[in-house]
Design an enzyme around this catalytic site. Structure first.
Site, PDB file in Angstrom:
ATOM      1  N   HIS A  82       0.851  -1.187   0.000  1.00 32.65           N
ATOM      2  CA  HIS A  82       0.000   0.000   0.000  1.00 32.65           C
ATOM      3  C   HIS A  82       0.891   1.243   0.000  1.00 32.65           C
ATOM      4  O   HIS A  82       1.996   1.219   0.528  1.00 32.65           O
ATOM      5  CB  HIS A  82      -0.869  -0.021   1.265  1.00 32.65           C
ATOM      6  CG  HIS A  82      -1.872   1.086   1.312  1.00 32.65           C
ATOM      7  ND1 HIS A  82      -3.078   1.020   0.658  1.00 32.65           N
ATOM      8  CD2 HIS A  82      -1.868   2.289   1.941  1.00 32.65           C
ATOM      9  CE1 HIS A  82      -3.759   2.129   0.881  1.00 32.65           C
ATOM     10  NE2 HIS A  82      -3.051   2.912   1.648  1.00 32.65           N
ATOM     11  N   ASP A 161     -15.143   2.287   5.747  1.00 28.69           N
ATOM     12  CA  ASP A 161     -14.130   3.229   5.251  1.00 28.69           C
ATOM     13  C   ASP A 161     -14.649   4.013   4.049  1.00 28.69           C
ATOM     14  O   ASP A 161     -14.413   5.215   3.941  1.00 28.69           O
ATOM     15  CB  ASP A 161     -12.829   2.510   4.883  1.00 28.69           C
ATOM     16  CG  ASP A 161     -11.755   3.511   4.461  1.00 28.69           C
ATOM     17  OD1 ASP A 161     -11.426   4.389   5.273  1.00 28.69           O
ATOM     18  OD2 ASP A 161     -11.278   3.444   3.320  1.00 28.69           O
ATOM     19  N   ARG A 168     -14.902  12.435   5.231  1.00 26.16           N
ATOM     20  CA  ARG A 168     -13.648  13.095   5.639  1.00 26.16           C
ATOM     21  C   ARG A 168     -13.148  14.003   4.533  1.00 26.16           C
ATOM     22  O   ARG A 168     -12.633  15.101   4.790  1.00 26.16           O
ATOM     23  CB  ARG A 168     -12.585  12.037   5.963  1.00 26.16           C
ATOM     24  CG  ARG A 168     -12.822  11.355   7.296  1.00 26.16           C
ATOM     25  CD  ARG A 168     -11.871  10.195   7.481  1.00 26.16           C
ATOM     26  NE  ARG A 168     -10.487  10.570   7.380  1.00 26.16           N
ATOM     27  CZ  ARG A 168      -9.499   9.746   7.005  1.00 26.16           C
ATOM     28  NH1 ARG A 168      -9.764   8.497   6.696  1.00 26.16           N
ATOM     29  NH2 ARG A 168      -8.267  10.175   6.938  1.00 26.16           N
ATOM     30  N   SER A 183      -8.136   3.874   8.656  1.00 26.99           N
ATOM     31  CA  SER A 183      -8.637   3.734   7.294  1.00 26.99           C
ATOM     32  C   SER A 183      -7.752   2.755   6.499  1.00 26.99           C
ATOM     33  O   SER A 183      -8.241   1.822   5.857  1.00 26.99           O
ATOM     34  CB  SER A 183      -8.659   5.118   6.626  1.00 26.99           C
ATOM     35  OG  SER A 183      -8.736   5.011   5.236  1.00 26.99           O
ATOM     36  N   LYS A 187      -8.702  -1.509   5.737  1.00 29.26           N
ATOM     37  CA  LYS A 187      -8.727  -1.998   4.344  1.00 29.26           C
ATOM     38  C   LYS A 187      -7.712  -3.120   4.136  1.00 29.26           C
ATOM     39  O   LYS A 187      -8.001  -4.135   3.523  1.00 29.26           O
ATOM     40  CB  LYS A 187      -8.375  -0.858   3.379  1.00 29.26           C
ATOM     41  CG  LYS A 187      -9.536   0.049   3.035  1.00 29.26           C
ATOM     42  CD  LYS A 187      -9.214   0.912   1.832  1.00 29.26           C
ATOM     43  CE  LYS A 187      -8.156   1.944   2.066  1.00 29.26           C
ATOM     44  NZ  LYS A 187      -8.573   3.247   2.507  1.00 29.26           N
TER      45      LYS A 187
END
Ligand code: URA
Length: 424
Positions: A82, A161, A168, A183, A187
């Protein structure tokens, strides 16, 4: 439980319980708690923060709000990667096939571009024919067949999320460390890999603007991983200039291919090699130096690129048809001097204005356009020498805005490293 009491408690800086956070998130998903009430809680969290215990509870409730991938269907060690978001960030496109060429299983759900940052799915979609929406069955078959798959989410992972992030985004509550950590980790935990690599970007084009914040985020990400027995490795990397030279979907795929063929820009290569080395070393029980040598070998002997080709072909993509715009404008520097800074956030936004990303949900992406820098921070440029090249189709951008992304001085300032550190 009382909605207003929970908001009030956080407004006063007190710690919320697991039950209160569960009630609030689930109530928001059910529609019983309204957007404006969730926004108030998010703002109270933004102002007063959250303890690590609260962040752990929030992550768990978000993780359990949707499906969790059954990675027991994959034979072998499963790895996920990520990035917290950067400009020209094509690390996934190089690192994932590279690691897959070593036999590590890459089962990755990726997203599209957000704001001024690009998304892996958009980049892959620039390859004509490449199918990004795989079914769950196709997803598992592919990773078991060839060891690598990257798809848009095909399960309803982390419903919380999606809904909270959208709020957000419009309530100025994005850049808050505990909210970012919950968040990302909710995920990633839903994707259920054994090893999770996270590239935490730091700098003017990143969510984390300074190293201290990036370190705090990385420590929290690792801690949340440990709570779920997952190995999380965070790399802190520089986003004070775009990564590599290319920004824009097909242009970035081309640069990734060059890197997989052993010919990539040094900053991209440094990040890819470091991340790969950290995985390959411990798995093979060899020293970091030996692992690094193996990684370079795999980039130079064509095996990493072959795995990339196999992956693209398996998902229907035709690399022969990958194309960038032939309408190229060379932008020359209006000054001589050392390039001391490149505003990557602004360059990313300008590339989006050319069509590389969306301005509104209705926009379509032009995969062929983008910006390729001819220089990096630390380079010297002469007046009238090329600073960058624009690949354009229908849309164009203001050249003075482009030039204003470059800080050019007579003196060379101290340059920053590509990698600031590793946190595990
Ligand atoms: N990336 C995420 O997935 N979530 C955040 O909150 C910020 C960056």
């Amino acid at each position: 439980m009382d909605i207003l009491e929970i908001i009030d408690k956080k407004r006063l800086g007190k710690e919320l319980t697991k039950e209160e956070l569960t009630f609030f998130v689930n109530g928001f998903l059910d529609g019983k708690i309204k957007d404006y009430q969730m926004s108030a809680l998010l703002m109270a969290i933004t102002i007063n923060g959250m303890t690590d215990q609260e962040t752990t509870f929030l992550t768990d409730v978000m993780l359990n709000s949707g499906d969790i991938l059954d990675t027991s269907m994959i034979n072998g060690l499963v790895l996920d990667k990520h990035s917290t978001g950067g400009i020209g960030d094509k690390v996934t496109l190089v690192l994932c096939p590279l690691l897959a060429s070593f036999g590590i299983k890459i089962a990755k759900m990726s997203g599209r571009g957000l704001g001024y940052t690009g998304g892996t799915i958009d980049k892959l979609e620039s390859i004509p024919g490449f199918k990004v929406d795989l079914t769950e069955e196709e997803f598992f078959k592919q990773v078991n067949d060839i060891g690598i798959v990257i798809s848009s989410p095909n399960k309803d992972l982390d419903k919380a999320d999606k809904k909270i992030y959208a709020l957000r985004d419009v309530t100025s509550t994005v850049s808050i460390i505990p909210l970012i950590a919950s968040s990302i980790m909710s995920k990633k935990l839903a994707c259920n890999a054994d090893v999770i690599l996270i590239d935490v970007k730091v700098g003017n084009g990143a969510l984390m603007k300074n190293i201290e914040d990036a370190k705090a985020l990385a420590r929290l990400l690792c801690k949340l991983g440990r709570c779920h027995n997952k190995a999380v490795i965070c790399l802190l990397s520089n986003m004070d200039q775009p990564l590599g030279y290319a920004i824009g979907n097909a242009l970035e795929v081309k640069e990734s291919i060059m890197t997989l063929q052993g010919n990539g820009p040094s900053d991209l290569l440094e990040i890819v090699v470091k991340l790969a080395t950290m995985v390959i070393g411990p798995i093979n029980k060899i020293t970091e130096e030996e692992a690094r040598d193996l990684v370079f070998k795999q980039l130079n002997n064509g095996l990493a690129y072959n795995k990339f080709k196999e992956f693209v072909e398996y998902q229907g993509g035709d690399l022969e048809k990958l194309s960038v715009s032939s309408k190229i404008i060379s932008i020359k520097s209006d000054r001589s001097g050392y390039i001391n800074q490149i505003d990557s956030q602004k360059l990313g936004s300008l590339a989006n204005l050319l069509g590389a990303g969306k301005q509104t949900e209705e926009d379509t992406i032009d995969y062929e356009v983008g910006i390729v820098s001819s220089k990096k921070v630390g380079d010297y440029v002469n007046v009238n020498e090329e600073l960058l090249r624009l690949y354009i189709n229908e849309k164009t951008i203001d050249i003075t805005e482009l030039l204003s992304c470059f800080v050019i001085d007579n003196q060379l300032r101290e340059t920053q490293p590509v990698i600031y550190g590793i946190i595990k």
